[in-house]
Design a protein around this motif. Structure first.
Motif, short mmCIF file in Angstrom:
data_model
loop_
_atom_site.label_atom_id
_atom_site.label_comp_id
_atom_site.label_asym_id
_atom_site.label_seq_id
_atom_site.Cartn_x
_atom_site.Cartn_y
_atom_site.Cartn_z
N VAL A 281 0.84 -1.04 -0.09
CA VAL A 281 0.04 0.00 -0.07
C VAL A 281 0.82 1.17 0.04
O VAL A 281 1.81 1.33 0.86
CB VAL A 281 -0.82 0.21 1.36
CG1 VAL A 281 -1.83 1.08 1.22
CG2 VAL A 281 -1.85 -1.34 1.02
N ARG A 282 0.76 2.16 -0.93
CA ARG A 282 1.51 3.31 -1.02
C ARG A 282 1.30 4.21 -0.01
O ARG A 282 0.02 4.42 0.77
CB ARG A 282 1.21 4.00 -2.17
CG ARG A 282 1.89 3.60 -3.36
CD ARG A 282 1.97 4.38 -4.49
NE ARG A 282 2.66 3.99 -5.78
CZ ARG A 282 2.62 4.61 -6.93
NH1 ARG A 282 2.20 5.79 -7.32
NH2 ARG A 282 3.47 4.10 -8.01
N LYS A 283 2.40 4.80 0.58
CA LYS A 283 1.97 5.72 1.71
C LYS A 283 1.38 7.15 1.51
O LYS A 283 1.25 7.49 0.10
CB LYS A 283 3.48 6.31 2.23
CG LYS A 283 4.57 5.40 2.49
CD LYS A 283 5.86 5.98 2.72
CE LYS A 283 6.74 4.70 3.49
NZ LYS A 283 8.22 4.97 3.72
N PRO A 284 0.70 7.54 2.42
CA PRO A 284 0.67 7.10 3.71
C PRO A 284 -0.68 5.99 3.78
O PRO A 284 -1.55 5.98 3.07
CB PRO A 284 -0.28 8.33 4.27
CG PRO A 284 -1.02 9.09 3.23
CD PRO A 284 -0.19 8.79 2.00
N GLY A 285 -0.15 4.98 4.30
CA GLY A 285 -0.85 3.64 4.37
C GLY A 285 -0.46 2.85 5.45
O GLY A 285 0.66 2.96 5.75
N PRO A 286 -1.31 1.96 5.91
CA PRO A 286 -1.00 0.99 7.01
C PRO A 286 -0.26 -0.18 6.61
O PRO A 286 -0.06 -0.53 5.62
CB PRO A 286 -2.56 0.57 7.54
CG PRO A 286 -3.28 0.75 6.30
CD PRO A 286 -2.71 1.69 5.40
N LYS A 287 0.27 -0.75 7.48
CA LYS A 287 0.98 -1.85 7.51
C LYS A 287 0.46 -3.25 8.46
O LYS A 287 0.41 -2.76 9.97
CB LYS A 287 2.59 -2.17 7.60
CG LYS A 287 3.34 -3.26 7.31
CD LYS A 287 4.87 -3.11 7.26
CE LYS A 287 5.43 -4.29 6.94
NZ LYS A 287 7.00 -3.99 6.81
N LEU A 288 0.09 -4.10 7.99
CA LEU A 288 -0.50 -5.25 9.12
C LEU A 288 0.47 -5.80 9.80
O LEU A 288 1.68 -6.06 9.54
CB LEU A 288 -1.18 -6.24 8.25
CG LEU A 288 -2.40 -5.90 7.26
CD1 LEU A 288 -2.99 -6.83 6.44
CD2 LEU A 288 -3.54 -4.93 7.94
N SER A 289 0.30 -6.23 10.86
CA SER A 289 0.67 -6.87 11.95
C SER A 289 0.60 -8.26 12.03
O SER A 289 -0.28 -8.76 11.27
CB SER A 289 0.51 -6.31 13.64
OG SER A 289 -0.76 -6.75 13.87
N ASP A 290 1.59 -8.99 12.63
CA ASP A 290 1.35 -10.43 12.97
C ASP A 290 0.01 -10.94 13.31
O ASP A 290 -0.62 -11.88 13.01
CB ASP A 290 2.47 -11.17 13.48
CG ASP A 290 3.98 -11.03 12.89
OD1 ASP A 290 3.84 -10.83 11.63
OD2 ASP A 290 4.96 -11.15 13.63
N LYS A 291 -0.47 -10.32 14.56
CA LYS A 291 -1.88 -10.36 14.83
C LYS A 291 -2.85 -10.32 14.04
O LYS A 291 -4.02 -10.80 13.82
CB LYS A 291 -2.04 -9.61 16.14
CG LYS A 291 -0.97 -9.86 17.45
CD LYS A 291 -1.24 -9.19 18.65
CE LYS A 291 -0.65 -9.66 19.71
NZ LYS A 291 -0.82 -8.89 20.91
N ASP A 292 -2.71 -9.25 13.28
CA ASP A 292 -3.50 -8.90 12.14
C ASP A 292 -3.72 -9.94 10.98
O ASP A 292 -4.91 -10.39 10.83
CB ASP A 292 -3.34 -7.35 11.17
CG ASP A 292 -3.37 -6.13 12.15
OD1 ASP A 292 -4.21 -6.13 12.98
OD2 ASP A 292 -2.71 -5.37 11.79
N LEU A 293 -2.70 -10.53 10.78
CA LEU A 293 -2.58 -11.62 9.85
C LEU A 293 -3.38 -12.97 10.38
O LEU A 293 -3.93 -13.49 9.53
CB LEU A 293 -1.28 -11.93 9.39
CG LEU A 293 -0.39 -10.64 8.50
CD1 LEU A 293 1.17 -11.15 8.23
CD2 LEU A 293 -1.11 -10.40 7.33
#
Length: 311
Positions: A281-293
Motif C-alpha cells: 500500500v503506498r504511503k500514507p498507508g497502514p502495514k498489517l501486524s502479525d496479529k492482524d494476519l
C-alpha cells in the motif's frame, strides 16, 4: 464500448491498484486481477476509486493503469473510472483520456469545499457542463470520505438537472431511508429512474439495500463472489439464500471495513488468493501486524467452513 446507462445492474467491483514491493505499478498483477474478477462473475469494474489509491497515482500512472484494465477487459464488461478532482480542468483531462481509451463512463463525488445545498447543486451543474453531453456519469454519495452531506431531495434535484447522470453510487450510512426515498420518487415518476448501486460500508447492508430497490452493488471486497451470489439469489426471489450467503461472509467483510487498515486487509486477502503478487500500500498507508494476519487467517477458515455447510 459498453456505454454506461440507467439500466446498469449487478456487481461493479471497485478494484485495488496493484503495486510491486517497491511501489511501482504492477501491470501483470493488474491482468490477473481483471481475469479473477471476470471469472467470479462481476457485471462491471470501477477503477481509480477511493480504495484504488487514486490520489497516490500520478496522472500518467492513472492513464497507464486504466489503459491496462481496459485492454484486459476487452469489452467484456463496462468499466467506470473515478474522475473526481480538485479542479475541473483535471477532471476534463482525465475524462477525455479514459473515454478515448474505451471507458464506459466516469464517477464524480463532491469536493469537501461544497457545503450548502445551493453549492452542491451549482457544483454538479458545472460537472455536467465540464463532462459534456456524451459522457455518462455516476453521482457518488460517500459522505464518510467527502464530508459532504447530500439529502435525498438534493440528489433528486441533481438527477432532474443532469440528463447524463445515469447512476447513483449510494454510500451514505445510515442510508436505507434515503435509498427508499429516491427509489420511491422514481417509481412515482417524479424523477427519471437511474441505476442505484450501493457501496455502504463495503456492502455491509447489501441484502437490505436490494430489498429497498437497489439494482446491485458497486463496492470492493476480496471475495467478489459474495456480492455476485447475493445479488443473484435476491434477483431470483430467494431472499433467505441471499441472507444466508451474506451472513457467511459478514465477519470477514466487517474486518475488511475497518477504518484506516481496510485497504491493507483487502490487498492481503488478494495476495493470499493469488490475485496480486504484493499487498503493498503506498504511503500514507497502514502495514498489517502479525496479529492482524492471524485474525485474517482465522476468519477465512471459519468462512470456508460456513460456506461448505451452506453448499
Amino acid at each position: 464500448m459498453n456505454r454506461l446507462d440507467s439500466s446498469a445492474q449487478g456487481v461493479y467491483l471497485i478494484t485495488v491498484t496493484p503495486f510491486t514491493d517497491s511501489g511501482a505499478l504492477d501491470l501483470a498483477s493488474t491482468d490477473r486481477m481483471v481475469d479473477f474478477c471476470l471469472e467470479k462473475g462481476v457485471t462491471g469494474l470501477t477503477v481509480l476509486g477511493i480504495m484504488g489509491e487514486a490520489t497516490k497515482l500520478t496522472a500518467e500512472e492513472s492513464r497507464t493503469f486504466v489503459k491496462q484494465v481496459l485492454a484486459r477487459v476487452n469489452g467484456k464488461v463496462p468499466v467506470v473510472v473515478g474522475a473526481s478532482a480538485p479542479g475541473f480542468a483535471a477532471m476534463k483531462e482525465l475524462t477525455d483520456s479514459v473515454m478515448d481509451l474505451g471507458a464506459s463512463g466516469v464517477m464524480v463525488a463532491p469536493p469537501p469545499s461544497v457545503r450548502t445545498d445551493d453549492q452542491i447543486l451549482s457544483y454538479f451543474q458545472m460537472v455536467d457542463e465540464t463532462l459534456g453531453a456524451k459522457v455518462p456519469w455516476v453521482l457518488q454519495d460517500h459522505p464518510v470520505s467527502t464530508t459532504v452531506q447530500m439529502s435525498a431531495s438534493v440528489i433528486l434535484r441533481i438527477l432532474k438537472n443532469s440528463p447524463t447522470c445515469v447512476m447513483l453510487k449510494h454510500e451514505d450510512w445510515p442510508g436505507l431511508a434515503k435509498l427508499s426515498a429516491i427509489r420511491a420518487a422514481s417509481d412515482k415518476g417524479e424523477v427519471k429512474r437511474v441505476s442505484i448501486l450501493t457501496g455502504n460500508g463495503g456492502g455491509l447492508f447489501l441484502p437490505e439495500e436490494l430489498t429497498r430497490g437497489a439494482d446491485g452493488a458497486m463496492t470492493g471486497f476480496a471475495y467478489p463472489e459474495m456480492m455476485v451470489d447475493v445479488v443473484a439469489a435476491h434477483a431470483r426471489g430467494d431472499r433467505e439464500r441471499a441472507h444466508d450467503l451474506f451472513d457467511a461472509y459478514l465477519p470477514l467483510a466487517r474486518y475488511e471495513q475497518q477504518a484506516g487498515v481496510g485497504l491493507a486487509v483487502r490487498k492481503q486477502l488478494f495476495q493470499d488468493r493469488g490475485v496480486i503478487t504484493s499487498a503493498f500500500v503506498r504511503k500514507p498507508g497502514p502495514k498489517l501486524s502479525d496479529k492482524d494476519l492471524a485474525d485474517i487467517a482465522l476468519l477465512v477458515r471459519r468462512q470456508d467452513k460456513r460456506l461448505r455447510e451452506l453448499a
